[in-house]
Design a protein around this motif. Structure first.
Motif, PDB file in Angstrom:
ATOM      1  N   ALA A  70      -4.234 107.644 -30.213  1.00 12.33           N
ATOM      2  CA  ALA A  70      -5.425 108.170 -29.537  1.00 12.33           C
ATOM      3  C   ALA A  70      -5.053 108.984 -28.297  1.00 12.33           C
ATOM      4  O   ALA A  70      -5.718 109.981 -27.979  1.00 12.33           O
ATOM      5  N   ALA A  71      -3.985 108.585 -27.623  1.00  8.70           N
ATOM      6  CA  ALA A  71      -3.571 109.290 -26.399  1.00  8.70           C
ATOM      7  C   ALA A  71      -3.249 110.753 -26.685  1.00  8.70           C
ATOM      8  O   ALA A  71      -3.530 111.637 -25.858  1.00  8.70           O
ATOM      9  N   ALA A  72      -2.662 111.018 -27.860  1.00 10.71           N
ATOM     10  CA  ALA A  72      -2.336 112.403 -28.219  1.00 10.71           C
ATOM     11  C   ALA A  72      -3.604 113.228 -28.373  1.00 10.71           C
ATOM     12  O   ALA A  72      -3.660 114.400 -27.972  1.00 10.71           O
ATOM     13  N   GLY A  73      -4.641 112.622 -28.964  1.00 10.51           N
ATOM     14  CA  GLY A  73      -5.912 113.326 -29.109  1.00 10.51           C
ATOM     15  C   GLY A  73      -6.567 113.595 -27.774  1.00 10.51           C
ATOM     16  O   GLY A  73      -7.077 114.693 -27.530  1.00 10.51           O
ATOM     17  N   LEU A  74      -6.542 112.602 -26.884  1.00  7.00           N
ATOM     18  CA  LEU A  74      -7.150 112.778 -25.556  1.00  7.00           C
ATOM     19  C   LEU A  74      -6.390 113.801 -24.733  1.00  7.00           C
ATOM     20  O   LEU A  74      -6.987 114.571 -23.973  1.00  7.00           O
ATOM     21  N   GLN A  75      -5.079 113.832 -24.900  1.00  6.99           N
ATOM     22  CA  GLN A  75      -4.291 114.833 -24.190  1.00  6.99           C
ATOM     23  C   GLN A  75      -4.664 116.233 -24.667  1.00  6.99           C
ATOM     24  O   GLN A  75      -4.810 117.156 -23.862  1.00  6.99           O
ATOM     25  N   ASP A 102      -4.288 119.837 -33.379  1.00  7.76           N
ATOM     26  CA  ASP A 102      -5.004 121.075 -33.675  1.00  7.76           C
ATOM     27  C   ASP A 102      -5.119 121.358 -35.164  1.00  7.76           C
ATOM     28  O   ASP A 102      -5.963 122.137 -35.594  1.00  7.76           O
ATOM     29  N   GLU A 103      -4.308 120.707 -35.988  1.00  8.76           N
ATOM     30  CA  GLU A 103      -4.370 120.909 -37.431  1.00  8.76           C
ATOM     31  C   GLU A 103      -5.436 120.054 -38.105  1.00  8.76           C
ATOM     32  O   GLU A 103      -5.753 120.259 -39.277  1.00  8.76           O
ATOM     33  N   VAL A 104      -5.993 119.081 -37.372  1.00  4.00           N
ATOM     34  CA  VAL A 104      -7.025 118.230 -37.965  1.00  4.00           C
ATOM     35  C   VAL A 104      -8.393 118.444 -37.315  1.00  4.00           C
ATOM     36  O   VAL A 104      -9.372 117.815 -37.714  1.00  4.00           O
ATOM     37  N   ALA A 115      -4.087 112.427 -36.669  1.00  2.00           N
ATOM     38  CA  ALA A 115      -2.914 113.298 -36.627  1.00  2.00           C
ATOM     39  C   ALA A 115      -1.627 112.470 -36.648  1.00  2.00           C
ATOM     40  O   ALA A 115      -0.651 112.832 -37.322  1.00  2.00           O
ATOM     41  N   THR A 116      -1.625 111.359 -35.931  1.00  2.00           N
ATOM     42  CA  THR A 116      -0.449 110.479 -35.912  1.00  2.00           C
ATOM     43  C   THR A 116      -0.179 109.902 -37.289  1.00  2.00           C
ATOM     44  O   THR A 116       0.966 109.857 -37.750  1.00  2.00           O
ATOM     45  N   GLN A 117      -1.241 109.468 -37.972  1.00  2.00           N
ATOM     46  CA  GLN A 117      -1.085 108.903 -39.312  1.00  2.00           C
ATOM     47  C   GLN A 117      -0.562 109.931 -40.303  1.00  2.00           C
ATOM     48  O   GLN A 117       0.209 109.611 -41.208  1.00  2.00           O
ATOM     49  N   ALA A 118      -0.991 111.190 -40.119  1.00  2.00           N
ATOM     50  CA  ALA A 118      -0.585 112.255 -41.041  1.00  2.00           C
ATOM     51  C   ALA A 118       0.729 112.905 -40.631  1.00  2.00           C
ATOM     52  O   ALA A 118       1.259 113.739 -41.370  1.00  2.00           O
ATOM     53  N   GLY A 119       1.246 112.551 -39.452  1.00  2.00           N
ATOM     54  CA  GLY A 119       2.488 113.148 -38.969  1.00  2.00           C
ATOM     55  C   GLY A 119       2.345 114.610 -38.640  1.00  2.00           C
ATOM     56  O   GLY A 119       3.265 115.409 -38.865  1.00  2.00           O
TER      57      GLY A 119
END
Length: 505
Positions: free
Chosen positions: A199-204, A289-291, A281-285
């Protein structure tokens, strides 16, 4: 009216106004818009747009309804005989929006049931357009889809049932239930989303500022567009609701509460959705921005994919998310429908029950078009053109007419200040007389330029690549009919002729 009754009415008004603002569209429109226009840096033009256009326009529409004590058509008729058509244009735009907005709520209602066993499977895009909507080619109807028709009937039964009960027993009571429930459910969803792995990657991605972006004029236009559409301005909603306020209501305070409540909900939606996107995005590796997706694709394709990946209680959180969409949608649909119910009742001098039956019933029947196999295409085209060339253009016409031609800003300033603690002054008039018309004028010029150029391209360069004839009939014509029908309604004789400002003076 006692102090307690006044507060009850004011609280009901605020909930209704906020409910119409924090509608179904805000849950997916704002996060994608912010991400695409500078991330955290987007909040600078967004806040500026809120303070220079959003809240000033809310104050204007609250003042109009409060001063003239009527629907948008009646308020404009009292403002001046020649301006009544603007009020009817607003009402017809709201009517058209209600016919397809109800169908999106029906989708959300279906998806709340699908959530329990994740019926959409792994191919969420294929499930939406194929299994559920059974979509056919643009321009074709293809018959009604039972999975859309049944929840659509429920949506209209709830909406018209609330409206039949009136303002206090119906609309206020519904919003006292819907809005707090919506906020509680969405907070639960957000808490779960931000605690997911990644989630942190999305919030960033959502908050990381790209300050170079705010030097682009397009980003500022996007900010004004977001504020304009999200606050239900020029839908006739705010004028209608404010006509029910007690005479001593604080107009500017109500406008600030509505504006900042809406923005807070948009921020909350962005945090929850991007937390979930970071997890996906983390689950898909892959990168966030791609999701990212916008529009209905985010709500009905991307988010079901995210729900599929939840480590536990995925069905429950799926249900909570789509239930929140249903509550947000119903609160907005009730608000939208009230605009033409009140307008028809006042113009024709008929009872509220008859106006609900005629206006709401007609909208419900027309909405069946969007419950057909070709409904998603009709919906997509109508939504784009009625928003861009109905709502946005209406906002421009509204401020230019009031500020430049009728020169009513001084009168409205005096009225607002006479009942408000926060007084408006020169800055408010500059915002409405100069800043907002210039920004909206540029927006409309650019939109007309882009869409007319696409119409004359030979390779289907129209919006979403739709065929020319489909766009002409279901896009341009729909937007034009809203204006034409609005003008026609102006020539229908009032049952009780309203007294204009000129006659009163």
């Amino acid at each position: 009216m006692s102090m307690r009754e006044q507060w009850g009415t004011r609280a009901g008004f605020i909930l209704a106004a906020v409910g119409s603002a924090v509608g179904l569209g805000n849950i997916w429109r704002f996060p994608a818009t912010a991400f695409e226009n500078g991330g955290g840096a987007f909040f600078i033009p967004y806040l500026f747009a809120l303070l220079t256009a959003g809240i000033p326009l809310l104050i204007l529409e609250f003042t109009i309804g409060h001063k003239y004590r009527g629907s948008a058509p009646l308020s404009y008729a009292k403002m001046g005989k020649k301006s009544e058509w603007i009020g009817w244009w607003m009402v017809v735009v709201s009517f058209i929006i209600s016919t397809y907005y109800s169908v999106i709520i029906a989708w959300a209602m279906s998806y709340s049931i699908f959530s329990f066993n994740l019926e959409w499977g792994s191919d969420t895009a294929g499930f939406l357009t194929g299994d559920y909507l059974q979509a056919t080619d643009p321009g074709q109807f293809g018959g009604l889809v039972p999975g859309v028709l049944i929840p659509l009937i429920i949506v209209w039964l709830v909406t018209l049932g609330v409206l039949f009960r009136g303002v206090k027993k119906g609309i206020e009571m519904a919003n006292r239930i819907f809005i707090p429930t919506l906020v509680v459910i969405f907070i639960i969803i957000v808490i779960r989303a931000v605690t997911l792995p990644g989630a942190a990657a999305g919030l960033q991605a959502f908050f990381e500022p790209d300050f170079n972006a705010i030097t682009s004029g397009g980003v500022w236009v996007a900010a004004y567009g977001q504020i304009f559409f999200s606050l239900s301005i020029a839908f006739a909603i705010m004028i209608t609701y404010s006509s029910y306020l007690p005479k001593k209501s604080d107009i500017t305070n109500n406008a600030f509460i509505t504006g900042f409540s809406n923005s807070s909900f948009e921020l909350l939606a962005g945090i929850g959705i991007f937390g979930a996107l970071g997890f996906m995005a983390t689950q898909a590796g892959t990168s966030v921005d791609e999701v990212v997706d916008g529009g209905i694709g985010l709500a009905f394709i991307v988010l079901p994919q995210i729900i599929n990946e939840f480590p536990a209680l995925s069905g429950l959180f799926g249900f909570l998310f789509f239930a929140s969409l249903v509550l947000a949608g119903l609160s907005s649909l009730i608000s939208i429908t009230e605009t033409y119910v009140k307008g028809i009742s006042e113009k024709l001098g008929i009872s509220r029950a008859k106006a609900v039956t005629f206006g709401g019933g007609l909208a419900a029947v027309i909405s069946l078009v969007y419950a057909t196999r070709g409904g998603i295409n009709f919906l997509d085209a109508a939504d784009y053109f009625i928003n861009q060339f109905g709502v946005a253009l209406l906002g421009l016409v509204e401020v230019v007419t009031i500020a430049w031609f009728m020169r009513k800003l001084n009168d409205f300033q005096q009225h607002a200040n006479s009942v408000s603690d926060i007084r408006v002054g020169v800055w408010w008039k500059i915002c409405l007389g100069i800043i907002t018309p210039l920004v909206l004028g540029y927006m409309m010029f650019d939109l007309f330029r882009q869409n007319l150029l696409k119409l004359f391209e030979t390779d289907n360069g129209n919006y979403e690549g739709y065929p020319d004839m489909f766009i002409l009939l279901n896009g341009w014509l729909v937007a034009a009919l809203a204006l034409i029908i609005g003008v026609i309604f102006m020539f229908i004789r009032w049952k009780n002729k309203p007294e204009t400002d000129e006659e009163a003076s």
